[in-house]
Design a protein around this motif. Structure first.
Motif, mmCIF file in Angstrom:
data_model
loop_
_atom_site.group_PDB
_atom_site.id
_atom_site.type_symbol
_atom_site.label_atom_id
_atom_site.label_comp_id
_atom_site.label_asym_id
_atom_site.label_seq_id
_atom_site.Cartn_x
_atom_site.Cartn_y
_atom_site.Cartn_z
ATOM 1 N N ASP A 45 0.825 -1.214 0.000
ATOM 2 C CA ASP A 45 0.000 0.000 0.000
ATOM 3 C C ASP A 45 0.855 1.259 0.000
ATOM 4 O O ASP A 45 0.602 2.205 -0.760
ATOM 5 C CB ASP A 45 -0.938 0.001 1.214
ATOM 6 N N GLU A 46 1.886 1.275 0.842
ATOM 7 C CA GLU A 46 2.761 2.449 0.891
ATOM 8 C C GLU A 46 3.541 2.614 -0.411
ATOM 9 O O GLU A 46 3.725 3.719 -0.908
ATOM 10 C CB GLU A 46 3.722 2.339 2.076
ATOM 11 N N ALA A 47 4.012 1.503 -0.958
ATOM 12 C CA ALA A 47 4.751 1.561 -2.219
ATOM 13 C C ALA A 47 3.864 2.067 -3.348
ATOM 14 O O ALA A 47 4.290 2.892 -4.168
ATOM 15 C CB ALA A 47 5.313 0.185 -2.553
ATOM 16 N N GLY A 50 3.372 5.641 -3.148
ATOM 17 C CA GLY A 50 4.572 6.299 -3.644
ATOM 18 C C GLY A 50 4.573 6.411 -5.163
ATOM 19 O O GLY A 50 4.947 7.442 -5.725
ATOM 20 N N LEU A 51 4.165 5.354 -5.842
ATOM 21 C CA LEU A 51 4.067 5.394 -7.306
ATOM 22 C C LEU A 51 3.047 6.434 -7.760
ATOM 23 O O LEU A 51 3.298 7.189 -8.712
ATOM 24 C CB LEU A 51 3.669 4.016 -7.838
ATOM 25 N N MET A 52 1.902 6.469 -7.094
ATOM 26 C CA MET A 52 0.883 7.448 -7.456
ATOM 27 C C MET A 52 1.388 8.875 -7.233
ATOM 28 O O MET A 52 1.152 9.764 -8.056
ATOM 29 C CB MET A 52 -0.389 7.205 -6.643
ATOM 30 N N ARG A 75 4.372 -5.795 -10.606
ATOM 31 C CA ARG A 75 2.923 -5.823 -10.383
ATOM 32 C C ARG A 75 2.409 -4.511 -9.792
ATOM 33 O O ARG A 75 1.293 -4.065 -10.108
ATOM 34 C CB ARG A 75 2.548 -7.018 -9.498
ATOM 35 N N LEU A 76 3.204 -3.873 -8.958
ATOM 36 C CA LEU A 76 2.808 -2.577 -8.423
ATOM 37 C C LEU A 76 2.729 -1.530 -9.538
ATOM 38 O O LEU A 76 1.799 -0.724 -9.585
ATOM 39 C CB LEU A 76 3.793 -2.133 -7.335
ATOM 40 N N ASN A 313 7.888 4.939 -0.306
ATOM 41 C CA ASN A 313 6.580 5.482 0.034
ATOM 42 C C ASN A 313 6.431 6.878 -0.563
ATOM 43 O O ASN A 313 7.388 7.426 -1.144
ATOM 44 C CB ASN A 313 6.377 5.513 1.556
ATOM 45 N N ALA A 314 5.255 7.457 -0.400
ATOM 46 C CA ALA A 314 4.963 8.759 -1.001
ATOM 47 C C ALA A 314 5.807 9.870 -0.389
ATOM 48 O O ALA A 314 6.237 10.799 -1.094
ATOM 49 C CB ALA A 314 3.472 9.069 -0.850
#
Length: 357
Positions: A45-47, A50-52, A75-76, A313-314
């Motif tokens: 979820d944190e990763a 971070g991508l978003m 996959r993320l 993470n973000a």
């Protein structure tokens, strides 16, 4: 507000954000053939957040590999591609370290299988760049020709747009004409380069990378002459350059590559602290000060390359992009080199500039 600059990446002939998302870190802890290859302290979820956030900040380049988290990183990114236009981003992945049940990672059927799995993981029908992650092509390079042929077939079939390969951590073309281990390694890499004829190379480069004399052709000049793109990795030294001197030394899990990397030993980190001390005294000790110096130094040294940064993470990707600040002046670039490489011509140039001032 999007403050990221963009560059046309030679070889791929596509515009990418100057800062790209290096997605090894979001793969989490993992092992491959008993070797730790991952990173601790990662949750899906944190990763993904971070991508978003990377996407919201204007990052359009995402670099991963089949072996990063054994598919978890891919996959993320695949989740991210469900929410963006595919043509708005550039995605690269790699092959060559995961053998599975094959005799070798570059067995033809293994390469085909890995690309099919990568595309499925990423939820896409093509890669922008497919990188040969290893230069081990078996005894007597028995898999080299077939691997080259296979990647060119992928490119012709539009399953990939560009072929990539790794460059040495230290490289000057002229070394090939000399003697010794460095010369042999350089000749070996040049042999592979001219056989593979890649469109893009990946290279480690950061504040600690060696300097080259004016009569040496480094990887960036070499790439420019051959009209190929460069993806820079480890611009932050896998986080070591951002470490505060007061940070306690830590241990890592058996799935974190740092547990087997000598550069993360306390003795080596203390040496690094000592080497970086003059730089921090001059430019500041805050995290944003160090990030700016480290990233601007690399961006400005290699104006035709894209720079990959890792995050988990973000908050981390926000800090990295938000700390870019103003470009370094030429005098600051010279001073940085002199502080970190005091026994080189850079130090002499800085000394002359100070005395002129």
């Amino acid at each position: 507000m999007n403050t990221l600059t963009h560059r046309v990446l030679p070889g791929l002939h596509a515009t990418v954000s100057t800062i790209g998302a290096g997605c090894w870190t979001i793969g989490g802890p993992a092992t491959n053939c008993g070797v730790p290859i991952g990173w601790d302290d990662v949750t899906d979820d944190e990763a993904y957040r971070g991508l978003m956030r990377a996407c919201e900040l204007g990052i359009t380049l995402y670099d991963t590999a089949d072996v990063y988290g054994l598919g978890r990183s891919e996959r993320l990114i695949g989740r991210l591609l469900n929410h963006v236009r595919r043509d708005d981003v550039v995605v690269s992945s790699k092959v060559g370290y995961f053998t599975g049940t094959s005799r070798h990672a570059y067995e033809p059927h293994q390469v085909r299988h890995q690309l099919a799995t990568t595309l499925d993981n990423l939820n896409t029908d093509h890669l922008d760049i497919y990188i040969l992650h290893s230069t081990d092509f078996g005894a007597d390079d028995r898999y080299l020709d077939r691997t080259i042929e296979q990647l060119r077939e992928f490119r012709q079939q539009k399953m990939i747009r560009a072929i990539g390969m790794r460059a040495p951590h230290a490289f000057a073309e002229e070394w090939a004409a000399k003697s010794g281990g460095r010369a042999s390694d350089t000749r070996r890499w040049l042999h592979l380069f001219h056989r593979i004829r890649p469109d893009v190379v990946t290279v480690r480069y950061n504040l600690l990378s060696p300097l080259y004399s004016s009569d040496e052709t480094d990887i960036f000049s070499f790439a420019q002459r051959h009209h190929i793109g460069v993806l820079i990795k480890q611009a932050l030294g896998q986080g070591r350059l951002l470490r505060q001197r007061s940070t306690a030394y830590r241990t890592f899990s058996t799935g974190d590559h740092r547990t087997a990397d000598p550069s993360f030993l306390p003795t080596e980190l203390r040496r690094l602290d000592e080497r970086l001390a003059p730089l921090r005294d001059r430019f500041g000790t805050r995290l944003q000060d160090i990030v700016r110096i480290a990233l601007r130094y690399v961006i400005q040294h290699a104006p035709h390359a894209a720079v990959l940064v890792g995050f988990r993470n973000a908050e981390q990707i926000q800090t990295l992009v938000g700390s870019l600040g103003d470009p370094l002046t030429e005098d600051e670039m010279i001073e940085i080199r002199a502080l970190l490489h005091p026994n080189t011509s850079a130090a002499e140039r800085f000394d002359r500039a100070v005395h002129r001032g």
